[in-house]
Structures are given as C-alpha cells and as structure tokens.
Design a protein around this motif. Structure first.
Motif, PDB file in Angstrom:
ATOM      1  N   VAL A 123      30.908  32.058  54.868  1.00  0.00           N
ATOM      2  CA  VAL A 123      31.416  32.711  53.650  1.00  0.00           C
ATOM      3  C   VAL A 123      31.720  34.166  53.982  1.00  0.00           C
ATOM      4  O   VAL A 123      31.179  34.713  54.941  1.00  0.00           O
ATOM      5  N   PRO A 124      32.574  34.830  53.196  1.00  0.00           N
ATOM      6  CA  PRO A 124      32.711  36.287  53.338  1.00  0.00           C
ATOM      7  C   PRO A 124      31.471  36.983  52.801  1.00  0.00           C
ATOM      8  O   PRO A 124      30.696  36.391  52.043  1.00  0.00           O
ATOM      9  N   GLU A 125      31.283  38.227  53.169  1.00  0.00           N
ATOM     10  CA  GLU A 125      30.074  38.942  52.784  1.00  0.00           C
ATOM     11  C   GLU A 125      29.879  38.942  51.274  1.00  0.00           C
ATOM     12  O   GLU A 125      30.759  39.349  50.511  1.00  0.00           O
ATOM     13  N   LEU A 126      28.697  38.457  50.844  1.00  0.00           N
ATOM     14  CA  LEU A 126      28.293  38.344  49.440  1.00  0.00           C
ATOM     15  C   LEU A 126      29.261  37.486  48.630  1.00  0.00           C
ATOM     16  O   LEU A 126      29.275  37.536  47.407  1.00  0.00           O
ATOM     17  N   CYS A 127      30.074  36.698  49.343  1.00  0.00           N
ATOM     18  CA  CYS A 127      31.011  35.762  48.683  1.00  0.00           C
ATOM     19  C   CYS A 127      31.960  36.494  47.748  1.00  0.00           C
ATOM     20  O   CYS A 127      32.299  35.991  46.666  1.00  0.00           O
ATOM     21  N   VAL A 128      32.444  37.657  48.201  1.00  0.00           N
ATOM     22  CA  VAL A 128      33.252  38.511  47.338  1.00  0.00           C
ATOM     23  C   VAL A 128      34.736  38.205  47.443  1.00  0.00           C
ATOM     24  O   VAL A 128      35.453  38.213  46.442  1.00  0.00           O
ATOM     25  N   PHE A 129      35.233  37.932  48.649  1.00  0.00           N
ATOM     26  CA  PHE A 129      36.677  38.002  48.882  1.00  0.00           C
ATOM     27  C   PHE A 129      37.314  36.629  49.102  1.00  0.00           C
ATOM     28  O   PHE A 129      36.637  35.642  49.350  1.00  0.00           O
ATOM     29  N   GLY A 150      40.757  30.602  53.136  1.00  0.00           N
ATOM     30  CA  GLY A 150      40.525  31.073  51.775  1.00  0.00           C
ATOM     31  C   GLY A 150      39.070  31.460  51.594  1.00  0.00           C
ATOM     32  O   GLY A 150      38.268  31.427  52.525  1.00  0.00           O
ATOM     33  N   GLY A 151      38.730  31.836  50.384  1.00  0.00           N
ATOM     34  CA  GLY A 151      37.351  32.226  50.136  1.00  0.00           C
ATOM     35  C   GLY A 151      37.049  32.251  48.654  1.00  0.00           C
ATOM     36  O   GLY A 151      37.948  32.126  47.831  1.00  0.00           O
ATOM     37  N   SER A 152      35.780  32.296  48.336  1.00  0.00           N
ATOM     38  CA  SER A 152      34.737  32.498  49.322  1.00  0.00           C
ATOM     39  C   SER A 152      34.144  31.209  49.879  1.00  0.00           C
ATOM     40  O   SER A 152      33.348  31.241  50.816  1.00  0.00           O
ATOM     41  N   SER A 153      34.505  30.057  49.310  1.00  0.00           N
ATOM     42  CA  SER A 153      33.991  28.782  49.838  1.00  0.00           C
ATOM     43  C   SER A 153      34.854  28.296  50.996  1.00  0.00           C
ATOM     44  O   SER A 153      35.110  27.099  51.145  1.00  0.00           O
ATOM     45  N   GLY A 154      35.317  29.242  51.827  1.00  0.00           N
ATOM     46  CA  GLY A 154      36.263  28.902  52.882  1.00  0.00           C
ATOM     47  C   GLY A 154      35.701  27.992  53.943  1.00  0.00           C
ATOM     48  O   GLY A 154      36.372  27.061  54.402  1.00  0.00           O
ATOM     49  N   GLY A 155      34.449  28.237  54.378  1.00  0.00           N
ATOM     50  CA  GLY A 155      33.857  27.363  55.377  1.00  0.00           C
ATOM     51  C   GLY A 155      33.678  25.952  54.859  1.00  0.00           C
ATOM     52  O   GLY A 155      33.917  24.972  55.582  1.00  0.00           O
ATOM     53  N   ASP A 172      32.332  28.996  42.500  1.00  0.00           N
ATOM     54  CA  ASP A 172      33.571  29.622  42.055  1.00  0.00           C
ATOM     55  C   ASP A 172      33.248  30.688  41.012  1.00  0.00           C
ATOM     56  O   ASP A 172      32.808  30.377  39.905  1.00  0.00           O
ATOM     57  N   GLY A 173      33.451  31.980  41.403  1.00  0.00           N
ATOM     58  CA  GLY A 173      33.200  33.068  40.472  1.00  0.00           C
ATOM     59  C   GLY A 173      34.458  33.757  39.995  1.00  0.00           C
ATOM     60  O   GLY A 173      34.488  34.335  38.922  1.00  0.00           O
ATOM     61  N   MET A 174      35.525  33.710  40.808  1.00  0.00           N
ATOM     62  CA  MET A 174      36.847  34.220  40.425  1.00  0.00           C
ATOM     63  C   MET A 174      37.938  33.358  41.063  1.00  0.00           C
ATOM     64  O   MET A 174      39.067  33.811  41.230  1.00  0.00           O
ATOM     65  N   GLY A 175      37.547  32.134  41.435  1.00  0.00           N
ATOM     66  CA  GLY A 175      38.457  31.234  42.135  1.00  0.00           C
ATOM     67  C   GLY A 175      37.945  30.812  43.488  1.00  0.00           C
ATOM     68  O   GLY A 175      38.657  30.183  44.275  1.00  0.00           O
ATOM     69  N   SER A 176      36.693  31.133  43.786  1.00  0.00           N
ATOM     70  CA  SER A 176      36.147  30.976  45.136  1.00  0.00           C
ATOM     71  C   SER A 176      36.060  29.537  45.626  1.00  0.00           C
ATOM     72  O   SER A 176      35.863  29.310  46.814  1.00  0.00           O
ATOM     73  N   LEU A 177      36.203  28.578  44.748  1.00  0.00           N
ATOM     74  CA  LEU A 177      36.259  27.170  45.151  1.00  0.00           C
ATOM     75  C   LEU A 177      37.691  26.666  45.094  1.00  0.00           C
ATOM     76  O   LEU A 177      38.175  26.002  46.019  1.00  0.00           O
ATOM     77  N   ARG A 178      38.418  27.020  44.029  1.00  0.00           N
ATOM     78  CA  ARG A 178      39.800  26.537  43.881  1.00  0.00           C
ATOM     79  C   ARG A 178      40.746  27.161  44.900  1.00  0.00           C
ATOM     80  O   ARG A 178      41.683  26.497  45.370  1.00  0.00           O
ATOM     81  N   ILE A 179      40.530  28.423  45.260  1.00  0.00           N
ATOM     82  CA  ILE A 179      41.421  29.081  46.224  1.00  0.00           C
ATOM     83  C   ILE A 179      41.374  28.392  47.581  1.00  0.00           C
ATOM     84  O   ILE A 179      42.417  27.990  48.118  1.00  0.00           O
ATOM     85  N   PRO A 180      40.197  28.216  48.206  1.00  0.00           N
ATOM     86  CA  PRO A 180      40.189  27.513  49.488  1.00  0.00           C
ATOM     87  C   PRO A 180      40.595  26.049  49.373  1.00  0.00           C
ATOM     88  O   PRO A 180      41.182  25.496  50.303  1.00  0.00           O
ATOM     89  N   ALA A 181      40.291  25.409  48.256  1.00  0.00           N
ATOM     90  CA  ALA A 181      40.758  24.039  48.058  1.00  0.00           C
ATOM     91  C   ALA A 181      42.277  23.993  48.108  1.00  0.00           C
ATOM     92  O   ALA A 181      42.877  23.104  48.741  1.00  0.00           O
ATOM     93  N   ALA A 182      42.928  24.943  47.451  1.00  0.00           N
ATOM     94  CA  ALA A 182      44.390  24.983  47.437  1.00  0.00           C
ATOM     95  C   ALA A 182      44.957  25.255  48.822  1.00  0.00           C
ATOM     96  O   ALA A 182      45.941  24.634  49.243  1.00  0.00           O
ATOM     97  N   HIS A 183      44.361  26.186  49.550  1.00  0.00           N
ATOM     98  CA  HIS A 183      44.839  26.473  50.907  1.00  0.00           C
ATOM     99  C   HIS A 183      44.684  25.257  51.828  1.00  0.00           C
ATOM    100  O   HIS A 183      45.546  25.007  52.671  1.00  0.00           O
TER     101      HIS A 183
END
Length: 455
Positions: A123-129, A150-155, A172-183
C-alpha cells in the motif's frame, strides 16, 4: 493435471468441498505462481508461505469443510488490516514491526469461511494516495507494468489481476478500492456505510472508509461480499446479499461529467460508459443521460476530509519517519480537522443527491478520468504534484465516500495502452445486490479477460 491458479474462487471452493483437490494443493500452486511472477508485479509486502500451507492443512481437517463458502481459497489482505501473526505496516517505516495478536474482524470472517491468507499486500504510506509505492516497493498494473496498479489497495488489486490469488481484501476511503480495480480490470465493491465492519485506522477517515472485495468475476465479488457482510449461508443456500436481485427495467442514469470542477474525463472512459449504457438499454433497462447535482464545493470538501483523515492516522507516528508528501498531507489536514468533525457538508451533500437516486435505481459513470500514472517513486515527489496527478486520474469516486452510499467498479473496454478500462455503478443505501446484478449483466453482455497475460 488441473491448474488451479487463475481459477475463480467459486470454482476452487467447490472443488475443495467435493474433495477433488486439497487446500494444500491449491495454496501451493498459488504460492509457486507468486514466487515466479511477483518480482514483476510487486503485489505483496509479505508472503506467508509456510504459515499459509499450515492453514491450508487446518482447513482440510475442519469437520465443516463441506459447508465452507470459501473452502481453501487463497486470499491476499491489504496491509492496513491486522492479520494474526503478521505486522501491520500500513506502507510506512513509521509503524512497528510487531505481529498482530488478533485478526481484523473481516479477516476473521474470511478465514472462518475457509479462506487461507497467503500474504499481505503493498500500500502507499498510510493508504493515502492513488499510486502504490513507498518504502516497501512499487505495485504495478499486471496488464501494463510500466503503470501503477492504483491505490491505495494497489497491491491487493495487482495480486488478483496477476492471478496470484483469486480474491483480495481491500478498503476504500476516497476510491482506494475502486481506483485500483478500475486500473487492473477487476470487480471492486465499496459497500455502503455499516454494511461491512470497518475499523480502519483511527476512525475510518470520519466514517468514510469501507472494507470490500476485489475479484475477477461478479460471482466471486458477490460471494466474498456475502462473507464480509456476515450473510453467507452454507453453499447452495439463499441469502439477500449473495442472491442476484433480478430483473431488467431498472432506471439507470448515465453521467459523463466529472464531479470535480476543472477535471476532464478522457475519451476511453466516456466511450466505455456510453457503450455500457447502450448494452443495458438493449437489455431492457430505462437509460437516460442525467448528471447528479454535484455542488461546486465538492472538491474542497473532498480535500478537507482526505487530508484530515490522514492527520488523525498520523497523530501517534514519528513524523521524521514519514515521507515528505505524507507529512504535508497531514499538516494540511490538521487545519481542516476541526471543521470536518463539526461540519455538515456530508449531510448537505446527501440531501442534494438523495432526490437524484430516488429517481434512478443506478448511476452509471466512467470509473476513472484517464489511465493510471507511471509506476514510479511518487512518494519521493512533492505533495502538490501527487495531489494533481491523483485528482486528475480519479475524480469520480470521492462523492460516494462522502455520502456513504455503495459504489463499484466494473471492467469494461480498454484504454489507449490496451490495459482494462472500467465503469462505475452507484446506488442508494442498501442497493449492493442491485449493483452486483447490473454488473453481472454487463459481464454477460461484454465478458472481460479475467487475468493479465504474464506467463
């Protein structure tokens, strides 16, 4: 010889329950694939090879094996959720390398259902980005390893898209699951508030963060969601969360507009949403163009909550061990923290958007605005540059964390690089089965390739 790596979770669990394969055989094959491919992907911070094989044997010996919905299914867990016996590092050097004593409740539910945790993911630091890189490595998109997962659930997303595991747990706090899923060409579901236990960081980013599944099929996402929500019965039984909600004739709004002022959605993502809308219309749904009444202040409200959540999570950490972009992000958030705690912007946003989703069963949008940034050391770059890159790529996701309503990413089409493209489905509270049903129809109408061709 049957290969189990790359098979769906539903297929694996059925075979284990019927004793056509043992959990150890399934897990060993996935561990071998991780060893062979993860140096190219960077999905895992820690692989639990010996522990996972021992857990697989424990699953095989369970007297309720024939009733386990995830019997013997290899699972990856995002590294901001405690896994018993492993440190929870949250992507930073500022956390202690001390093993967790207990599983997070979602991990415990998945293990109780028969899943085997093979590792914790980067994950990115503190799952921010929205890019996954840092002191523990870079997670790359398996479809195009020059790009971020993607991130933050990128790994977690990279692990599933590479066929290293059939399922992964993200949040997912601001898209952290949907963003990497989409990528990464995956199905990723952010449940609505309170449907799945949260308990993420210090306060779930003011209640905006939710745990959810990453999977290659809608069936697997539905199965994992039912376990996380605590509604899964024995295989073959019926339950509300796992059952397709059925039927065409839903009212679906197609919106191509970015919720954030000044951010443009590029053609591959608008094309994907238009084509998905066309297929759903042809399947009997009532589809029309309609934009939610996003307020002009949505961008500043998203920034305030995003940064303030990080400020809270960083309170008990040594700032000297955080990267500069995270320190700046937290410092900005400290200025917003009081207004976020005492403000009513989220309630106002819900009031503005509720009539729209009362009129429409589902909102269909692009999942992203553009393809993912390069896989690089973004944590060594400035905060403003990270902010602009993240916002320019993924403006579509934050509103639904602020409202607390369910939203999901569904693979659809391809981007300019040939990597997967995706659409987003959004619904009113309690509509997770509806979203899964519509996603399942898209999967039937336009099937996607489930895992990246890394071999």
């Amino acid at each position: 010889m049957t290969s189990w790596a790359g098979r769906t979770a539903a297929d694996i669990a059925a075979a284990v329950r019927e004793k056509r394969v043992t959990p150890r055989e399934v897990v060993a094959e996935h561990l071998a694939r991780i060893e062979r491919l993860d140096t190219r992907v960077g999905a895992f911070r820690k692989v639990r090879a010996d522990a996972a094989l021992a857990e697989a044997d424990e699953v095989a010996a369970r007297p309720d094996l024939a009733e386990l919905p995830l019997a013997g299914v290899p699972l990856a867990v995002k590294d901001n959720l405690p896994v018993r016996g492993e440190a929870t590092r949250n992507g930073t050097a500022a956390t202690a390398d001390t093993p967790a004593v207990h599983d997070h409740v979602t991990v415990a539910r998945l293990r109780a259902a028969g899943a085997v945790v093979v590792g914790v993911t980067n994950v990115p630091e503190l799952c921010v980005f929205g890019t996954t890189d840092g002191v523990h490595g870079i997670a790359r998109n398996p479809w195009d390893t020059s790009r971020t997962a993607g991130g933050s659930s990128g790994g977690s997303a990279a692990a599933v898209a590479a066929g290293l595991v059939p399922l992964a747990l993200g949040n997912d706090g601001m898209g952290s699951l949907r963003i990497p899923a989409a990528h990464c060409g995956l199905v990723g579901l952010k449940p609505g508030y309170g449907v799945v236990p949260a308990g993420i960081g210090h306060g779930d980013w003011f209640g905006m963060s939710e745990n959810g599944p990453l999977a290659t099929t809608v069936e697997d996402a539905r199965l994992m969601f039912s376990v996380l929500a605590g509604t899964a019965g024995a295989p073959g039984t019926d339950n509300d969360a796992a059952r397709p909600s059925g039927g065409a004739g839903r009212s679906i709004a197609l919106s191509l507009r970015s919720p954030l002022v000044g951010v443009r959605v590029t053609r591959p993502y608008t094309t994907a949403a238009r084509e998905a809308a066309g297929l759903l219309a042809g399947a009997g749904h009532r589809v029309r163009r309609a934009d939610p009444p996003y307020p002009w202040w949505l961008g500043t409200t998203s920034l305030a909550h995003w940064t303030a959540g990080t400020a809270v999570d960083a309170e008990d950490l040594d700032p000297r061990r955080l990267t500069r972009r995270t320190r700046v992000h937290a410092a900005v958030g400290r200025r917003f923290a009081r207004s976020v705690r005492g403000g009513d912007r989220r309630a106002e946003l819900r009031r503005r958007l509720e009539p729209f989703l009362a009129e429409h069963d589902v909102l269909l949008t692009p999942a992203l605005a553009r393809r993912g940034p390069a896989a690089a050391d973004w944590h060594e770059r400035g905060w403003l540059r990270n902010l602009l890159v993240n916002t320019g790529c993924s403006p579509m996701t934050p509103p639904w964390n602020l409202t607390g309503w369910p939203a999901m990413s569904v693979p659809f089409g391809t981007s300019v690089s040939g990597a997967p493209c995706a659409v987003q489905l959004v619904g009113r509270p309690g509509s997770e089965p509806v979203l899964l049903d519509v996603a399942g129809q898209l999967e039937t109408l336009r099937p996607w390739r489930r895992t990246a061709p890394l071999d």
